[in-house]
Write an enzyme that holds these catalytic residues in place. Structure first.
Site, PDB file in Angstrom:
ATOM      1  N   CYS A  98       7.379  -5.060   2.617  1.00 22.17           N
ATOM      2  CA  CYS A  98       6.061  -4.875   3.231  1.00 22.17           C
ATOM      3  C   CYS A  98       5.995  -5.574   4.578  1.00 22.17           C
ATOM      4  O   CYS A  98       5.228  -5.171   5.460  1.00 22.17           O
ATOM      5  CB  CYS A  98       4.965  -5.378   2.299  1.00 22.17           C
ATOM      6  SG  CYS A  98       5.192  -7.085   1.753  1.00 22.17           S
TER       7      CYS A  98
ATOM      8  N   HIS B 251       2.280 -10.822   0.196  1.00 21.16           N
ATOM      9  CA  HIS B 251       2.309  -9.408   0.578  1.00 21.16           C
ATOM     10  C   HIS B 251       1.733  -9.271   1.984  1.00 21.16           C
ATOM     11  O   HIS B 251       0.851 -10.035   2.383  1.00 21.16           O
ATOM     12  CB  HIS B 251       1.472  -8.606  -0.422  1.00 21.16           C
ATOM     13  CG  HIS B 251       1.421  -7.137  -0.129  1.00 21.16           C
ATOM     14  ND1 HIS B 251       2.538  -6.333  -0.146  1.00 21.16           N
ATOM     15  CD2 HIS B 251       0.378  -6.319   0.199  1.00 21.16           C
ATOM     16  CE1 HIS B 251       2.192  -5.089   0.149  1.00 21.16           C
ATOM     17  NE2 HIS B 251       0.884  -5.058   0.364  1.00 21.16           N
TER      18      HIS B 251
END
Length: 996
Positions: free
Chosen positions: A454, A827
């Protein structure tokens, strides 16, 4: 006597009168009488019991039979013979024939009087055969319960040997066809009692004959896995499973999941129907069997089955949390389904619309069960927030609903996620990532996460949304000998033209991978961005130019062309320059060094340090350091690093050398306030934060991006161990160091240094401070004296004569957010919008850009939220408030785009001219063909997927009415009692919906 009794029963006398007369007849029957009279009375009582049209008549028949069985055993045994019983069981009795409902009750009543008779064994043998035949005929739940009641009271009649195994299997078949046709609560309770009676007999048989358990379970699985049944088997089968000993579970599940004869469709059908069993009330261990089978399927990597079943059933399981009677089991199954479904957010996101309503219902219920369930549900939700961050727009209503409930710590969350995952090998689930049927409604394309990538996806999307950079990359000529830039061009081209909802950046990842990164581990997106830009810059710098369109432009002078064509694309788009100056405090000698940069790394100032100065915005002419006296010749100060100031006192904090400004929205009714010739741009009486409006307003003790830039540009005292070696003094001396921006980049990248090394824990910790982000930023750029005079003469960029600085305005275009508390985990996702010279700014007129109000700027350009494969519409309000709602989600890397102005006008004009001449970037032939072929392949994959999915979905048990549970709770606030969603009972409709 039989005639008298029949006349009394059939008369119209009141029942209390009849009862007195019947009592006399029964008392008389206790006396000795001849065989013929006994036979007549037995025939009459049998007739009353089996064909009586009222309960009273059947009660009279029962009483008479019991008296004759007790006082006249020989005659009763002669009457209650094998031939008579066979006739009853096969043909029924009297005019009703086989429709007589009380034959089994009659036989159970009479058996107690012939148990010791010589004919008993013959009767038992007959019944062992006949009950098996009856069960094979699939009797109704009521009749089946009567058979089981008979066999429970008289176990001698239970079939034996092979017939016993067949009987168990056929009994399970019967249960599979049980249906409750009434919605009345009394009828439902009666139905449940009948089912328990039948399953209770199976339990009794299994206790004495354990060898019958596995064949029975095999039959059960055959029923629930069948794809040929017209109607789904009854949830009453759940009552069978609860009596299977748990010690057999591992072996049973292992055999099922490793049986090659069971197809995936059959297995999916079976587990889907088992999950429906969570609605069966009072069942024990049902949740344990469901979870065990789910785990068994994960162990043999049947991920496609698990995914389909979870997505089709999880909402129904969730809806059962409304009902206290099945809540505990449903919650256990829900927890496993969610905690194991870790490869995708799909399952959790299906529940998001329903969570606030359920939480409100449980709070209203105010019971121990509801309180416990709320706490467990909140823990589950926070686990999902942790695992699938990056959806603030979807999560805000849920977070609001559970904000008063306990929050688990990170260790607890990691423990729950770790022990429930289907597999520890993430690559095993690579082909099962979310299947998106079509492109996002935004028209944008997502990027597939290739295993903690990510950090790359968010950077790629931010670079893609930098439209000037994107167009330059897409205009790259074929055969440019720049392999990494070519791969980026292909990636951008697919993001621009692919029909897929998301594409895989695997090729670009392998090409741009920093060699020190650990595969599969989370990385720092800022570190990746620096490495990527440096690689692209160095690759082009070796002589492989790509920006040919500017070279071909006849509008550029030879000097300007030479200036820009000597720069790489990275330098043109992201390159800026900074002057670092150090002044020796002894001899006042100043040394300076100019450095290029592609991003500014902004540290957080100490918490007790005020970097804002006063609450008013400092005019440009007042910007500058505060510690040097003016030389005699003021002209020497033009472009000097220090402007006329009073020398600071020793007790004073070093003041910032420059002040960075923000622009905000106009209040409703105010006219737009464009940047004027020599104006800073906002009311000087307003605070830099308050001028921005509520959306970017932060608490007084919080920081803003201008604070961090001011701290970055503020003077630094070099003393003690950090003394400066002055060449003029030829020794270490105290000194002052200051940084000044001398050239603003086209795209300004700001990295907020949130990660610092903690020597105590030997780990990098994260600074979670909220930082308000201005949508418009004004930077002071140091210019040469002759440039200042020209700018003032032309009236551009807010430069003031004698200041040495001019103002450059930047618009926010991307924000990369890090969710988590460590750089090694968490994330990344990003908010982005496309900022261009057209649109809100209008077309340049007379060489001067026409700015728009900042309110226009924010609301006319759409914001998007990029989170791996998911792309959704968003807003600047979401950008501003994300940390307020989710404290671990903090802005990390910011992209700003420079507005057209004096310093950047040449590049802007060149880009605009290239756009007019060439329109949208034209891709070379090979690239267009590759995209076209992939789009055709995607359509073929879609067709194949649709066929396969249709086959899977058609195999799944239908559950069309699950949503009524939640809708009913929303609309009905008056229900009460033991089975209602709020308090455990209520109307019959709600209870029927629960069980069936």
């Amino acid at each position: 006597m039989d005639k008298i009794l029949e006349a009394v029963v059939m008369s119209s006398y009141p029942n209390n009168v009849k009862q007195g007369l019947v009592r006399r007849v029964i008392e008389a029957a206790k006396q000795p009488m001849d065989s013929e009279q006994c036979w007549s009375m037995l025939e009459l009582s049998t007739k009353l019991y089996l064909t009586g049209d009222t309960k009273y008549k059947r009660e009279i028949g029962k009483e008479v039979l019991e008296v004759y069985g007790h006082y006249h055993p020989e005659e009763f045994e002669e009457f209650f013979n094998v031939r008579f019983l066979l006739s009853l069981l096969q043909e029924g009795y009297g005019p009703l024939g086989k429709r007589s409902h009380y034959v089994l009750d009659y036989i159970q009543l009479g058996l107690q009087f012939v148990l010791e008779s010589p004919s008993a064994n013959s009767i038992f043998s007959l019944l062992r055969i006949e009950v098996l035949r009856k069960v094979c005929e699939r009797p109704s739940p009521k009749q089946c319960a009567k058979i089981c009641r008979l066999l429970t009271q008289h176990p001698q009649c239970i079939p034996t040997g092979k017939h016993q195994l067949l009987f168990c299997q056929q009994l399970i078949r019967c249960i599979g066809q049980f249906q409750c046709v009434s919605e009345g609560e009394e009828e439902i309770m009666e139905f449940l009692e009948q089912v328990n009676k039948v399953s209770g007999l199976l339990q009794r048989i299994w206790r004495t004959q354990t060898s019958a358990i596995l064949p029975s379970l095999k039959e059960l699985f055959a029923i629930i896995s069948s794809t040929e049944e017209q109607e789904a088997p009854s949830n009453a089968l759940a009552s069978v499973v609860q009596f299977v000993p748990l010690e057999l579970m591992d072996g049973v599940i292992r055999n099922l999941t490793n049986d090659d004869s069971i197809t995936d469709v059959q297995m999916m059908m079976a587990i889907g129907r088992m999950i429906d069993w969570v609605s069966w009330p009072l069942g024990k261990n049902i949740d344990k069997w469901i979870i065990a089978l789910l785990k068994g399927l994960a162990a043999v990597k049947k991920f496609s089955i698990l995914i389909e079943v979870t997505l089709s059933k999880i909402e129904k399981v969730f809806s059962k949390l409304l009902y206290p009677i099945v809540r505990e089991g449903a919650l256990s199954v829900l927890q496993y389904m969610l905690l194991s479904f870790q490869h995708s957010h799909e399952a959790f996101h299906l529940l998001l619309p329903h969570i606030p309503r359920l939480v409100a219902s449980l709070k209203k219920e105010d019971s121990n069960s509801a309180t416990s369930s709320l706490e467990q549900l909140a823990e589950l939700i926070h686990c999902m927030f942790f695992r699938f961050s990056g959806f603030p727009d979807l999560y805000e209503p849920v977070l609001e609903a559970v904000k008063a409930l306990p929050i688990p710590n990170e260790d607890r969350i990691k423990h729950l996620l770790g022990q429930n995952a289907w597999t520890s090998q993430k690559n095993e689930l690579a082909s099962f990532y979310p299947r998106l049927a079509s492109k996002s409604e935004t028209g944008k394309i997502g990027l597939i996460n290739l295993g903690n990538t990510c950090y790359m996806n968010s950077i790629i999307q931010s670079l893609f949304m930098a439209s000037d950079f994107r167009h330059s990359v897409l205009n790259l000529t074929e055969g440019n000998s720049q392999p990494l830039m070519t791969k980026l061009q292909w990636l951008f081209a697919f993001l621009e033209h692919s029909q897929r909802p998301a594409i895989s950046p695997e090729s670009f990842l392998s090409a741009s991978w920093p060699p020190w990164f650990t595969p599969g581990a989370q990385q720092d997106c800022s570190e990746y961005l620096k490495y990527l830009l440096d690689r692209l810059h160095e690759e082009e710098k070796t002589g492989k130019r790509i920006y040919q369109k500017l070279k071909e432009s006849s509008l550029m002078s030879q000097a300007v062309e030479h200036h820009y064509l000597n720069k790489t694309l990275i330098e043109k788009m992201f390159g800026g320059k900074m002057m670092t100056k150090i002044r020796c405090l002894k001899c006042l000698n100043v040394s300076s060094r100019e450095e290029a940069f592609t991003d500014l790394s902004l540290a957080f100032p100490p918490s007790d340090m005020n970097v804002r100065g006063s609450t008013s915005i400092v005019p440009v002419e007042e910007i500058g350091p505060q510690f040097i006296e003016p030389p005699e010749n003021a002209g020497q100060l033009m472009g000097s690093p220090w402007i006329q100031r009073k020398a600071p006192k020793a007790s004073d904090h070093a003041a910032p050398s420059v002040s960075v400004e923000t622009l905000g929205f106009q209040e409703p009714g105010e006219a737009a306030n464009p940047v004027r010739d020599n104006d800073v741009g906002v009311d000087a009486a307003k605070d830099p934060l308050s001028t921005f409006g509520e959306q970017a307003c932060a608490p007084k003790d919080s920081r803003s991006v201008p604070d961090l830039i001011n701290y970055f540009l503020s003077p630094e005292r070099l003393t003690a161990e950090n003394k400066y070696h002055c060449e003029k003094c030829a020794s270490l001396q105290d000194a002052e160091k200051v940084a000044e921006l001398t050239e603003g980049p086209h795209y300004l990248i700001l990295t907020l240094l949130r990660f610092s090394f903690d020597p105590r824990t030997m780990k990098r910790k994260k600074i979670l401070d909220n930082v308000s982000i201005p949508v418009v930023l004004k930077l002071p750029i140091l210019v040469a004296p002759e440039e200042t005079e020209e700018v003032c003469r032309r009236g551009k960029d807010g430069a003031v004569p004698g200041s040495g600085f001019m103002t450059v305005v930047y618009d926010l275009c991307s924000v990369v957010v890090h969710s988590g508390i460590s750089s090694e985990s968490g994330h990344y996702y990003c908010y982005s919008r496309e900022c261009t010279d057209t649109g809100p700014h209008g077309q340049p007129r007379d060489g001067v850009p026409k700015p728009a109000s900042d309110k226009q700027l924010d609301f006319e350009i759409q914001w998007y939220l990029f989170n791996d494969t998911r792309v959704s519409f968003s807003s600047f309000e979401s950008v501003s408030n994300v940390t307020s709602f989710f404290p671990k989600d903090t802005a990390y890397v910011l992209f700003y785009r420079q507005r057209p102005g004096r310093q950047s006008c040449l590049l802007h004009e060149a880009l605009a001219e290239a756009g007019r001449l060439h329109g949208e970037p034209s891709l070379h032939k090979d690239l267009m063909e590759a995209i076209s072929k992939d789009n055709i392949l995607f359509l073929q994959e879609q067709e194949k997927e649709a066929r396969n999915r249709a086959a899977y979905i058609s195999a799944l048990p239908k559950s069309p009415l699950w949503w009524r549970d939640l809708d009913r709770d929303k609309d009905d606030d008056s229900s009460s009692g033991g089975c209602s969603p709020a308090a455990g009972g209520g109307g019959s409709g709600s209870f029927h919906g629960l069980v069936f």
